[in-house]
Structures are given as structure tokens and as C-alpha cells.
Design an enzyme around this catalytic site. Structure first.
Site, PDB file in Angstrom:
ATOM      1  N   LYS A  15     -43.645 -20.785  22.865  1.00 18.35           N
ATOM      2  CA  LYS A  15     -42.290 -20.869  22.324  1.00 18.35           C
ATOM      3  C   LYS A  15     -42.226 -21.849  21.156  1.00 18.35           C
ATOM      4  O   LYS A  15     -41.637 -21.565  20.108  1.00 18.35           O
ATOM      5  CB  LYS A  15     -41.326 -21.267  23.437  1.00 18.35           C
ATOM      6  CG  LYS A  15     -39.879 -21.416  23.013  1.00 18.35           C
ATOM      7  CD  LYS A  15     -39.470 -22.845  22.766  1.00 18.35           C
ATOM      8  CE  LYS A  15     -39.513 -23.676  24.025  1.00 18.35           C
ATOM      9  NZ  LYS A  15     -39.026 -25.070  23.801  1.00 18.35           N
ATOM     10  N   SER A  42     -36.532 -28.646  23.352  1.00 19.15           N
ATOM     11  CA  SER A  42     -37.326 -28.345  22.156  1.00 19.15           C
ATOM     12  C   SER A  42     -36.887 -26.980  21.648  1.00 19.15           C
ATOM     13  O   SER A  42     -37.211 -25.952  22.251  1.00 19.15           O
ATOM     14  CB  SER A  42     -38.822 -28.338  22.488  1.00 19.15           C
ATOM     15  OG  SER A  42     -39.248 -29.617  22.873  1.00 19.15           O
ATOM     16  N   LYS A  83     -40.811 -32.526  16.445  1.00 18.81           N
ATOM     17  CA  LYS A  83     -41.397 -31.988  17.679  1.00 18.81           C
ATOM     18  C   LYS A  83     -42.259 -30.760  17.388  1.00 18.81           C
ATOM     19  O   LYS A  83     -43.350 -30.604  17.952  1.00 18.81           O
ATOM     20  CB  LYS A  83     -40.294 -31.625  18.672  1.00 18.81           C
ATOM     21  CG  LYS A  83     -40.799 -30.948  19.969  1.00 18.81           C
ATOM     22  CD  LYS A  83     -41.806 -31.837  20.712  1.00 18.81           C
ATOM     23  CE  LYS A  83     -42.414 -31.124  21.933  1.00 18.81           C
ATOM     24  NZ  LYS A  83     -41.460 -30.894  23.022  1.00 18.81           N
TER      25      LYS A  83
END
Length: 295
Positions: free
Chosen positions: A238, A95, A170
Site C-alpha cells: 500500500k 500512512s 513516511k
């Protein structure tokens, strides 16, 4: 059956690679840690570098933590790019930044290979159960080749568009998850502080329009105080950073995302970077000086 290279055999990558080996794919493996002996026993080949993986495999899957790690795997010394040849496929299942992904894809395509960004949702549980949701961006020809491989690791595999679109999907997923965790946390905190049994409130809500997978799984975690990590707060931070960086580049505001990030930051400040992301509720509890607990 195509030969698969797999780089990154951590919490997610290890069970994902195991599923591929179990159905007969020959694996060429590389990781910063020693490759688990069961892979070698099953016929897997340990490689010294990403370059060697790319030379040997038909398709290379990468599963590492963040954008700089993917860049290093691809373009660092003895990286994947040095071992590619025309017709091979690179699949990044990490990701990472959608903007960086588009840059990486152009560089790989210039070498004659195809590039897919295919991040996943479902966490360690989904990786072990081969039930991941996989969101794929990139050329249709490469997706069609890799779809049977993806289906060995996940149950919901969708080609969402061109390179970068998988990573964008995502990031959108992580926005929804974070804000829903925050909403579930607020609702159970409210119920508990008001004197209701949060476990029974959660049970009642599961039968109505507020029902969700997050209320089911993470609501239970909040009530039972189980914050052992399935997906760590640090990783979710993140992902929300990617969302907020993208929002700045696009000139849009994501106020709810920014709030969720601040709540995660509060948890991190109290030593919670490795807590499960459902522990976002602990930031709300600290502000309320009240802890949700089963009645």
C-alpha cells in the site's frame, strides 16, 4: 493535560493509546471493534461515533489502515468533521496519500480546527515500546501543542513542514526500507548460494559500512526463517503504491521502488500478503531456487 480522542485501536493504535492513558490523558475512544476493557477500567470513555469523539476531546488522533478509511472517519456519516469546533486539533497518524492529506487538511481547517499529518515508523514493536519515529506535517501551533503527546508514543518526533509533508516523509521512509530489505535479501542469498554461512556473513557485515538496522533485524529474520508479521507485506505494498502514484503525478521515475513492489507482488501471489515484509527475500529465493538458511 488535554483530553485525547483516539479512533482506531488495532495493532498500532491500541498500544499507542495505552501509553497516553498511562500518563494521565483522559481518552475518548472509538473503533470498529469493541473497545478493550482495560481502557474503560482506566477511565477511558467509549464513544459511538467519530462525531462524538470530536465533540468531547480537545484533540482527535486517527490510526486506521488507508486513505479511504481516514476519509470515512473524517467525513462519513457521524464523522469527526461533524463534531469539530474552533480550536480543536485533528491528527492523522495513519500512512496515507500525501495529496489526499492536503485536501483533508483544507476541509478541516475550514471548520476552524487544525490538522496534522503525523505518520509513524517503527511498527508494532515501536508502538509497544513507545519508540516510534513520528513525522509531522501541519501548522507549528498545533505541532507545539501536540509534541508532548507525540513524545509519549515516540522517541524521534520531527516537524517536517506543512500539511502533506509528514505523509511524504513516511512514503520516502518506506521506499528506503523496501529497497534496503531487497538489498539485504540479495546479499544473503548470494552468500548462501556461494556456500558461505549467511548468519556469519551477516555478523561480519554488521561491523562495516553495510551495517543497518534492516540488516540487523530483517537479516536475522531471513536467516532464522522468522516471517511472522511485524509489518505485513500487504501494508508495505500500500505504501509503495502511494510512492508510485506520487511519482506519476510528479513526472519522475522510481525504478527501484517499482522493482520492490513487483517482488512484494510475487510474495502476495504465493499467499504471502500477511508475511512480514522481510519475506520479500522469498521472491528472490524462488527465482534462485535456493533458500537462505543458517549454516
Amino acid at each position: 493535560m488535554i483530553d485525547i480522542g483516539f479512533i482506531g485501536l488495532g495493532t498500532m493504535g491500541r498500544p499507542m493509546a495505552a501509553h497516553l492513558q498511562a500518563v494521565g490523558h483522559r481518552l475518548f475512544l472509538h473503533d470498529i471493534n469493541p473497545v478493550a476493557p482495560e481502557f474503560v477500567a482506566g477511565g477511558g470513555v467509549t464513544c459511538k461515533s467519530g462525531r462524538e469523539v470530536a465533540q468531547e476531546a480537545d484533540a482527535v488522533i486517527i490510526m486506521v489502515p488507508d486513505t479511504p478509511h481516514v476519509e470515512a472517519v473524517l467525513f462519513g456519516k457521524d464523522g469527526v468533521a461533524e463534531g469539530l469546533s474552533k480550536g480543536k486539533i485533528v491528527v492523522d497518524m495513519s500512512s496515507i496519500s500525501p495529496l489526499a492529506t492536503k485536501v483533508f487538511a483544507k476541509k478541516i481547517e475550514a471548520l476552524g480546527a487544525d490538522y496534522l499529518d503525523a505518520p509513524v515508523s517503527g511498527g508494532e514493536v515501536g508502538a509497544k515500546a513507545a519508540s516510534l519515529t513520528i513525522m509531522v506535517g501541519g501548522p507549528a501551533r498545533a505541532f507545539n501543542t501536540m509534541k508532548p503527546v507525540f513524545e509519549r508514543m515516540g522517541k524521534n518526533v520531527t516537524h517536517v513542514g506543512g500539511n502533506g509533508d509528514g505523509q511524504t516523509t513516511k512514503v520516502a521512509n518506506q521506499i528506503i526500507v523496501a529497497l534496503t530489505i531487497e538489498a539485504v535479501g540479495e546479499s544473503l542469498l548470494f552468500a548462501s548460494k556461494a556456500g558461505a554461512d549467511p548468519a556469519l556473513v551477516r555478523q561480519a557485515l554488521m561491523g562495516g559500512f553495510a551495517a543497518s538496522r534492516i540488516l540487523e533485524v530483517h537479516g536475522e529474520r531471513m536467516v532464522t526463517r522468522n516471517f511472522n508479521p511485524g509489518f505485513r507485506i500487504g501494508l508495505h505494498q500500500k505504501d509503495l503504491n502511494l510512492a508510485l502514484e506520487g511519482a506519476r503525478a510528479l513526472g519522475i521515475s522510481l525504478p527501484g521502488t517499482a522493482l520492490a513492489q513487483q517482488l512484494f507482488s510475487s510474495c502476495t501471489a504465493h499467499g504471502g500478503e500477511a508475511w512480514d515484509h522481510s519475506a520479500l527475500v522469498r521472491a528472490l529465493e524462488m527465482m534462485a531456487d535456493h533458500e537462505i538458511a543458517a549454516g
